[in-house]
Design an enzyme around this catalytic site. Sequence first.
Site, PDB file in Angstrom:
ATOM      1  N   ARG A   1       0.850  -0.987  -0.010  1.00 30.97           N
ATOM      2  CA  ARG A   1       0.145   0.011   0.059  1.00 30.97           C
ATOM      3  C   ARG A   1       1.050   1.231  -0.018  1.00 30.97           C
ATOM      4  NH1 ARG A   1      -3.694   0.084   4.953  1.00 30.97           N
ATOM      5  NH2 ARG A   1      -4.858   1.540   3.575  1.00 30.97           N
ATOM      6  N   SER A   2       0.259   2.132  -0.734  1.00 28.10           N
ATOM      7  CA  SER A   2       1.310   3.541  -0.939  1.00 28.10           C
ATOM      8  C   SER A   2       1.882   4.078   0.197  1.00 28.10           C
ATOM      9  CB  SER A   2       0.382   4.646  -1.560  1.00 28.10           C
ATOM     10  OG  SER A   2      -0.656   4.835  -0.731  1.00 28.10           O
ATOM     11  N   SER A   3       1.274   3.994   1.624  1.00 29.32           N
ATOM     12  CA  SER A   3       1.855   4.534   2.670  1.00 29.32           C
ATOM     13  C   SER A   3       3.138   3.631   3.134  1.00 29.32           C
ATOM     14  CB  SER A   3       0.752   4.399   3.958  1.00 29.32           C
ATOM     15  OG  SER A   3       0.136   3.461   3.948  1.00 29.32           O
TER      16      SER A   3
ATOM     17  N   ARG B   1       6.026   4.282   0.640  1.00 27.64           N
ATOM     18  CA  ARG B   1       6.653   5.424   1.096  1.00 27.64           C
ATOM     19  C   ARG B   1       7.863   5.353   2.087  1.00 27.64           C
ATOM     20  NH1 ARG B   1       1.714   8.685   1.538  1.00 27.64           N
ATOM     21  NH2 ARG B   1       1.036   7.947  -0.408  1.00 27.64           N
TER      22      ARG B   1
ATOM     23  N   GLU C   1       7.679 -11.453  -0.004  1.00 26.05           N
ATOM     24  CA  GLU C   1       9.327 -10.867   0.456  1.00 26.05           C
ATOM     25  C   GLU C   1       9.214  -9.371   0.657  1.00 26.05           C
ATOM     26  OE1 GLU C   1       9.222 -13.107  -2.350  1.00 26.05           O
ATOM     27  OE2 GLU C   1       9.498 -11.735  -3.791  1.00 26.05           O
TER      28      GLU C   1
ATOM     29  N   GLN D   1      -1.803  -4.671  -0.975  1.00 28.80           N
ATOM     30  CA  GLN D   1      -2.808  -4.297  -1.683  1.00 28.80           C
ATOM     31  C   GLN D   1      -3.172  -5.420  -2.489  1.00 28.80           C
ATOM     32  OE1 GLN D   1      -2.723  -0.475  -3.736  1.00 28.80           O
ATOM     33  NE2 GLN D   1      -4.458   0.096  -2.587  1.00 28.80           N
TER      34      GLN D   1
END
Lengths: 193, 364
Positions: A105-107, A110, A130, A149
């Site tokens: 997921r994007s968070s 990041r 992994e 996701q």
Amino acid sequence: MYLTKKEISKLIKSGQLVIRPLLEDSQLGEMSLDLRLGTDFLLSFLGREVNIDATGRDRTISSFYDESRRLVGESFVFHPHQTVLCSTLEYIKLPKNIFIALSTRSSFSRLGFSLSTVIQPGYCGCLSIELINTGNTPVKLLVGSRIIQARFFKMDKSSNYLNTNRKYICQVRPQISKSDGDSDIDILKSMID
Amino acid sequence: MNLQTFELRFAQLERALLKTRSNKYSDKVKKEFHDQILDLVDQIKLKSQKRFTKDDIEAHRFILKVVFNWVEFLDNSTINLVPYEIINCLNVVLKDWISDYEDHSIVTSLSNKMDSYSLQFSLKNINDYFATQVFARYGIVFNKSLIQLNIPKYLVHDYLGNVVLYHEIGHFIDKQYYKITQRIVQREPQFSGLPDIEKKKLEMYLGEHFADVFAAQYIGLSANHYLNYIAYKAPSSDSHPSTENRINFVKDFVAGKKSENLDLLMNATKIITDQDLKIRYKKIPLKDFNNLIPPNIKNDSELHSLFIQGWSIWLNKNSVLRKKFSNPSQLNTILNNLIEKSISNYFLLKEWKKKNVPNKKRNK
Ligand SMILES: [Zn+2]
């Protein structure tokens, strides 16, 4: 074809797609399903072997990993650049004509995690993933948190996952690479004999 | 025994404990227990051991013996090592039988020997002596107890083999907690004329039958199948009835048939524990197993039946999964995985429902 929330829910309701446990309905978003970090881990460490030999010459891949378990709600520290094999908390069974693409997921991307892998139609088991923390600082994650996701794709034809001799089936904890178990390894090696 | 050899043992204990200081456990009882041990050892260390009298050494020799044994079990019961799925099932069993179950914690020691399942008894007089000494000398009270199970290291995730642990919990309930079979032998008039050695043997035999029947309440005939392999045709010994007798005893219980000794156990259990020895499982359908999905478990009685159904698939040459997977090792792995995931999902969902506050706002 890319599946939407409505189509995925329909598959879940009809029992064609199985996700256990699905702790919250909100894991299913408009375009994807969130999956949680599971409780079992395999950690790479520096052992006595000089390198991982994936050429099929010996079967020592397992000696490069340590097993570790956590409870849901405990934390797990990802050290920079260490390969951590983990699995999703959810056990999943896919219909024969649906495959899924996994990403972080994007968070979490990041934070320095990246993942991109495809799970074949008909797969059943917890998904082995992994995770590598590519940043320079250790990152602590909660076991059970939604880090992955999954996006669902429909194929025109069905494939039968179980009919081929699968390396991974009904797994509930992360699996060590069986890259040295591919049957073509023997053919490749015989080419220079 | 002298001060120097006591000091040697103390040094060994300190070294063992050093490694355990960062242990993580799956429940509070173990953590508390561990902290109390550390506290006790720290206090012993502060004492000027050089001035220990013979009595002091004797008492401490005993204290260290008990503590070392606890450390062994605790150190083998960290989250990384303990098979907490099966232990959670056994905790459900404890709740059925004892009201102070929260004061007990099941700990495991992983044995290198195959089939070395056992309950490690801690005798009451030993515990009492330990408690008196530790309180008198250090003011420390251990008010929780550990239920110590030995499990073969190689079978930690083997759910067909681990049905044997239900039998071991049966021994705990009988011999350590309620002393059911001991009381039967002491009080039933028909045994009063027996010589002591015969009484002892009878108590052992009834103890095994009790543990077998106790287990069968939850896992039916599952343990029989396994017993008939690991103790095949074993004749009766000083401590155990013959395998054939044990198997038939359980069969009678599950089939609801009567026999003299079974009646004896059932009546005594009812009087002493106010609980019935009865079938406590409800079989789940095989559908999910056959579809390679971890079965959804709705309640405790269904939970225990996972083992029964696992065994039924394994034993039936014509089961759907036997036909699908001709390789027994692969089928074994699959069954173990499905059972394990099913157990962990059951407990996770229960806990989640308890803790989840529906209106809590979350960041998307
Ligand atoms: Zn026994």
